[in-house]
Design a protein around this motif. Structure first.
Motif, mmCIF file in Angstrom:
data_model
loop_
_atom_site.group_PDB
_atom_site.id
_atom_site.type_symbol
_atom_site.label_atom_id
_atom_site.label_comp_id
_atom_site.label_asym_id
_atom_site.label_seq_id
_atom_site.Cartn_x
_atom_site.Cartn_y
_atom_site.Cartn_z
ATOM 1 N N UNK A 433 0.829 -1.213 0.000
ATOM 2 C CA UNK A 433 0.000 0.000 0.000
ATOM 3 C C UNK A 433 0.860 1.258 0.000
ATOM 4 N N UNK A 434 1.911 1.247 0.805
ATOM 5 C CA UNK A 434 2.812 2.405 0.848
ATOM 6 C C UNK A 434 3.515 2.604 -0.497
ATOM 7 N N UNK A 435 3.984 1.509 -1.080
ATOM 8 C CA UNK A 435 4.755 1.614 -2.318
ATOM 9 C C UNK A 435 3.936 2.196 -3.463
ATOM 10 N N UNK A 436 2.643 1.888 -3.511
ATOM 11 C CA UNK A 436 1.811 2.400 -4.606
ATOM 12 C C UNK A 436 1.047 3.659 -4.205
ATOM 13 N N UNK A 439 -3.825 5.416 -1.031
ATOM 14 C CA UNK A 439 -4.796 6.505 -0.839
ATOM 15 C C UNK A 439 -4.692 7.513 -1.974
ATOM 16 N N UNK A 440 -3.461 7.822 -2.373
ATOM 17 C CA UNK A 440 -3.275 8.760 -3.477
ATOM 18 C C UNK A 440 -3.827 8.221 -4.782
ATOM 19 N N UNK A 441 -3.679 6.904 -4.995
ATOM 20 C CA UNK A 441 -4.225 6.324 -6.224
ATOM 21 C C UNK A 441 -5.735 6.465 -6.252
ATOM 22 N N UNK A 442 -6.402 6.246 -5.125
ATOM 23 C CA UNK A 442 -7.863 6.360 -5.120
ATOM 24 C C UNK A 442 -8.303 7.777 -5.516
ATOM 25 N N UNK A 443 -7.560 8.765 -5.096
ATOM 26 C CA UNK A 443 -7.899 10.142 -5.496
ATOM 27 C C UNK A 443 -7.667 10.326 -6.999
ATOM 28 N N UNK A 444 -6.570 9.779 -7.476
ATOM 29 C CA UNK A 444 -6.265 9.873 -8.902
ATOM 30 C C UNK A 444 -7.322 9.147 -9.733
ATOM 31 N N UNK A 445 -7.818 8.056 -9.211
ATOM 32 C CA UNK A 445 -8.818 7.280 -9.929
ATOM 33 C C UNK A 445 -10.112 8.072 -10.112
ATOM 34 N N UNK A 446 -10.532 8.743 -9.056
ATOM 35 C CA UNK A 446 -11.754 9.543 -9.152
ATOM 36 C C UNK A 446 -11.602 10.659 -10.175
ATOM 37 N N UNK A 455 -9.084 3.742 -14.777
ATOM 38 C CA UNK A 455 -7.894 3.116 -14.216
ATOM 39 C C UNK A 455 -8.305 2.324 -12.979
ATOM 40 N N UNK A 456 -7.566 1.269 -12.701
ATOM 41 C CA UNK A 456 -7.908 0.423 -11.566
ATOM 42 C C UNK A 456 -6.678 -0.189 -10.945
ATOM 43 N N UNK A 457 -6.842 -0.646 -9.718
ATOM 44 C CA UNK A 457 -5.750 -1.263 -8.975
ATOM 45 C C UNK A 457 -6.214 -2.603 -8.429
ATOM 46 N N UNK A 458 -5.330 -3.594 -8.496
ATOM 47 C CA UNK A 458 -5.650 -4.918 -7.991
ATOM 48 C C UNK A 458 -4.574 -5.413 -7.047
ATOM 49 N N UNK A 459 -5.001 -5.824 -5.845
ATOM 50 C CA UNK A 459 -4.092 -6.422 -4.864
ATOM 51 C C UNK A 459 -4.290 -7.937 -4.885
ATOM 52 N N UNK A 460 -3.184 -8.650 -4.740
ATOM 53 C CA UNK A 460 -3.253 -10.101 -4.750
ATOM 54 C C UNK A 460 -2.206 -10.662 -3.787
ATOM 55 N N UNK A 461 -2.540 -10.740 -2.494
ATOM 56 C CA UNK A 461 -1.607 -11.330 -1.532
ATOM 57 C C UNK A 461 -1.620 -12.848 -1.655
ATOM 58 N N UNK A 462 -0.473 -13.476 -1.430
ATOM 59 C CA UNK A 462 -0.387 -14.908 -1.695
ATOM 60 C C UNK A 462 0.425 -15.637 -0.638
ATOM 61 N N UNK A 463 0.191 -16.931 -0.587
ATOM 62 C CA UNK A 463 1.046 -17.886 0.109
ATOM 63 C C UNK A 463 1.501 -18.893 -0.934
ATOM 64 N N UNK A 464 2.802 -19.130 -0.988
ATOM 65 C CA UNK A 464 3.362 -20.085 -1.940
ATOM 66 C C UNK A 464 3.896 -21.293 -1.196
ATOM 67 N N UNK A 641 1.283 -9.095 -4.939
ATOM 68 C CA UNK A 641 1.498 -8.443 -6.227
ATOM 69 C C UNK A 641 0.389 -7.416 -6.410
ATOM 70 N N UNK A 642 0.779 -6.218 -6.806
ATOM 71 C CA UNK A 642 -0.175 -5.137 -7.065
ATOM 72 C C UNK A 642 -0.018 -4.704 -8.514
ATOM 73 N N UNK A 643 -1.134 -4.565 -9.208
ATOM 74 C CA UNK A 643 -1.125 -4.155 -10.608
ATOM 75 C C UNK A 643 -2.042 -2.951 -10.774
ATOM 76 N N UNK A 644 -1.576 -1.977 -11.510
ATOM 77 C CA UNK A 644 -2.386 -0.816 -11.884
ATOM 78 C C UNK A 644 -2.580 -0.845 -13.395
ATOM 79 N N UNK A 645 -3.818 -0.744 -13.833
ATOM 80 C CA UNK A 645 -4.127 -0.808 -15.262
ATOM 81 C C UNK A 645 -4.946 0.397 -15.680
#
Length: 792
Positions: A433-436, A439-446, A455-464, A641-645
């Protein structure tokens, strides 16, 4: 920005960004791949493969092919069956049926591309010409290409001894799962179809076999990930002892799990070489590779989550139907996807009630095999996209919903008895969250939506689940012993030779494993040589796959090197007249702690170890060598993994604007190599999300049989990938390492899909399959209730 590679000697090699020692030969063009193996009098093989998905073989006429000048031999399935035995894939559990695959089809074929005959000739060109002259009379049978239909009871039967085409029906449930769903405030569910994919390494499969009639010894080169295990598994089919077989894996141009299987061609080519009395080479062409090697990841999944009003997950439940193709991939079986998908349903969420069923269907398609993140990738997609849907329906931020339900960083036992060794589950999400700047992205999205941009953001936390030692394999449902051995030898001049049964095919093992040995023995990295890939030179091991090398090979090297280190310390202590506990080994010297002038070169100690006579401690053996085995316990890496599209709603195009990854794999041997593994895994995950799919029509004809039809991303489609690290050493493994290398492929597809749904939130999308093509995006927009905001 990534740190620069190490240019000066660090206090220790493990954890340092050391440049890969193996790269020079590739940069100089000195790599030696399977097709570079050329032997005197070598003949070449080509296969006659079925153009039909399901058909009886009524007649095979090879007379014209045999008459062609330059053809050495032509063998049919019946003839080959007299030379070697069929493959039987089975797991050591009562709820899984065995599946038999003949070396060459004899009575019927079960998928397009199945081999029916083999032609041996003086050149590959002549062998292919010979294949064209083989005449086969077919009786076509109805095909089944849908996994659910295949196990319905009304579908064509592929194998007489596999009723209803179902290799396994497996069930698991905690005592309270049904009650938890019955009492839940909300139950959310979705059906997700993960598309059929292919590892598609740059180098296809290939085998060269040379049977020495004088010594009755077989030397075999194979583009494989597991040379020792390959020898163990094929020896019975060849009628030879393992001691009569040498398997050599030359440089391998990618494997990704596909080459962690054993294929019938790896038995056929040695058998044919013995029959014709000459070395024989077979190198798969790309059409064969796509049609007849191994597919992956196709599962139909129904996942449900019971949720309280405040967003707490109460229970998980899933049904997983894997499409195994026509056979059960040897030796891991067609459960290699659906069973791990189900087993890792809990992931990083604190859910104590759990249930799932697994079915593994046989269809008239190419068999399924492992491919980076097997099962974990599809299962993760279904669960994480459902969690995204839940957040939207409950009007809860999707990241906050995940954090609320996340386990702590301490070791944790899941409801289905997987033993996590601790991790940074919440911490990795918060760092992402800090790296991307979430909160700032949500403002940019609006602001972007007001401009007609989506534009959208997707979070995908994982266990391998990594390592694939005996415990880890059992935890995923594959009960067998998996371990590795390593031999560490200090030569008389103080240099070190390490042999291991794992095999490096692009992962940088010759660097990272040398770092482990160098630290333990106190020598410089350039003094260590790692030997693998040759059963006549390296110790036995189960091979490289399932993110196991750092833990299993690294652990065995630590143990063996410690034995050698203890011998060195005893020699140094005697020479320097101190206790072994007072000796430090570093940078090629043995030095008394706190007395830097009291030192001896390690090379001198090695010479004494071999030739020192009375200078050697009493009772110590003459050589400085040790061999140890290691069977690592369960380990589980984690991250996000976080992706912004940005999605173009007019064309359906999805542009990846940013990809950020946080990885926690415990002790990192070489962070630069870890970064490379993350980059590659994410690229393949993006391919699965947006591009790659092996498509069959209703008659079982493969429609994705060339790289013009099966698409995977190039460097032009992958943005720069930003990688950050957290470190939670495993408390259970030697060195604190955890398996890694697949997390990006597991997590990136869900991150991409979640980013698309987030971008298209005004259209209330729900994505239930991958890959997501532009036409799929346009359909989501067309079905949605939102009005398009025109771009200014």
């Amino acid at each position: 920005m990534a740190a620069e590679p190490m240019t000066v000697r660090s206090p220790q090699y493990v954890g340092a960004r050391v440049l890969r020692v193996e790269d020079k030969k590739y940069l100089l063009g000195r790599g030696r791949y399977l097709d570079d193996v050329v032997l005197p009098a070598m003949a070449h093989a080509a296969f006659v493969r079925s153009p039909h998905a399901h058909a009886l073989i009524k007649r095979v006429d090879v007379s014209a092919a045999k008459a062609l000048e330059g053809v050495v031999a032509v063998l049919t399935g019946e003839e080959l069956a007299e030379l070697g035995s069929a493959f039987v894939t089975e797991l050591q559990r009562p709820d899984v049926l065995s599946v038999t695959k003949p070396l060459l089809a004899t009575d019927k074929v079960r998928h397009v591309g199945e081999a029916v005959a083999i032609v041996i000739a003086e050149s590959r060109y002549l062998a292919e010409d010979g294949c064209d002259l083989v005449e086969i009379e077919w009786e076509l049978l109805p095909a089944v290409v849908d996994a659910e239909e295949a196990i319905s009871g009304d579908a064509p039967q592929l194998h007489d001894d596999v009723p209803n085409n179902n290799v396994a029906h497996i069930e698991f449930a905690t005592d309270g799962v049904d009650a938890a769903f019955a009492a839940a405030d909300h139950v959310f569910g979705k059906r997700f179809h993960c598309g059929r994919s292919h590892a598609a390494p740059l180098e296809t499969r290939g085998v060269v076999a040379d049977f020495d009639l004088g010594t009755e010894q077989l030397t075999m080169w194979s583009s494989t990930q597991l040379p020792h295990f390959l020898r163990t598994l094929i020896a019975p089919h060849l009628g030879l002892s393992e001691g009569d077989i040498t398997v050599i894996a030359p440089d391998v141009g990618g494997g990704f799990g596909l080459k962690a299987h054993v294929f019938v061609e790896e038995a056929i080519i040695p058998l044919v070489a013995r029959r014709v009395g000459r070395p024989v080479k077979w190198v798969e062409d790309r059409i064969e590779h796509l049609a007849a090697s191994g597919h992956a990841k196709e599962i139909v999944m129904d996942v449900e989550i019971a949720v309280s009003d405040d967003g707490r997950f109460q229970a998980f439940r899933g049904r997983y139907i894997g499409d195994g193709g026509a056979y059960s991939g040897f030796p891991w079986s067609c459960l290699i996807d659906p069973l791990p998908a189900a087993s890792l349903l809990p992931s990083l969420y604190d859910v104590r009630e759990l249930g799932y069923t697994v079915d593994s269907a046989l269809t008239n398609k190419c068999q399924t095999t492992a491919y980076r993140g097997p099962g974990m990738h599809p299962g993760h997609l279904a669960r994480e996209t459902l969690i995204e849907d839940i957040a939207r329906k409950l009007k809860i931020d999707p990241v906050a919903l995940r954090v609320k339900n996340c386990i702590s960083s301490e070791p944790y036992v899941t409801a289905n008895d997987m033993h996590y060794d601790g991790g940074s589950y919440i911490e990795s999400i918060e760092l992402a969250q800090e790296l991307v700047d979430y909160a700032g992205f949500r403002r940019e999205q609006l602001a972007a939506r007001e401009q007609g941009r989506y534009i959208g953001i997707g979070f995908s936390p994982f266990v391998e689940a990594g390592t694939w030692g005996s415990e880890g394999a059992r935890a995923l449902g594959f009960p067998a012993e998996f371990y590795d051995t390593a031999s560490v030898t200090m030569e008389p001049d103080g240099t070190v030779t390490v042999t291991t049964g794992t095999f490096s095919h692009g992962q940088g093992h010759h660097t990272s494993l040398a770092q482990v040995a160098a630290d333990r023995l106190g020598v410089r990295l350039e003094s260590v040589r790692v030997v693998d890939g040759d059963t006549s030179k390296a110790t036995w091991g189960a091979g490289t796959y399932a993110s196991r090398t750092a833990t299993v090979a690294g652990g065995s090297i630590i143990l063996a090197a410690t034995d050698v280190r203890d011998k060195l310390l005893r020699i140094a202590a005697q020479m320097l007249e101190v206790s072994p506990d007072d000796i430090e080994l570093y940078d090629g010297h043995a030095t008394v702690t706190g007395v830097p002038e009291k030192t001896l070169p390690i090379a001198t100690l090695a010479g004494i170890g071999y030739f020192g006579g009375p200078l050697r401690p009493e009772g110590q053996e003459h050589t400085l060598s040790a061999t140890r085995y290691y069977d690592a316990p369960e380990t589980y890496s984690n991250g996000v993994v976080v992706v912004i599209v940005e999605v173009d709603i007019e064309t359906g195009a999805v542009e990846l604007q940013r990809v950020v990854a946080v990885e926690d794999c415990g002790t990192m041997l070489n962070p630069m190599i870890v970064d490379g593994q993350v980059h590659g895994a994410i690229a393949q995950g993006i391919g699965g999300a947006l591009y790659e799919e092996m498509v069959y029509d209703d008659a079982g004809q493969l429609l994705s049989g060339t790289l013009a039809d099966f698409l995977y991303p190039s460097s032009m489609e992958i943005p720069s990938i930003e990688v950050s690290h957290l470190t939670t050493p495993s408390p259970t493994t030697e060195g604190g390492m955890k398996g890694m290398g697949e997390g990006g492929t597991i997590a990136a597809p869900a991150a991409v899909v979640n980013a698309i749904t987030d971008a298209l939130a005004p259209f209330e999308p729900e994505i239930n399959h991958t890959p997501v093509r532009p036409s799929d995006v346009l359909a989501l927009v067309a079905r949605g209730p939102a009005q398009r905001t025109p771009k200014p």
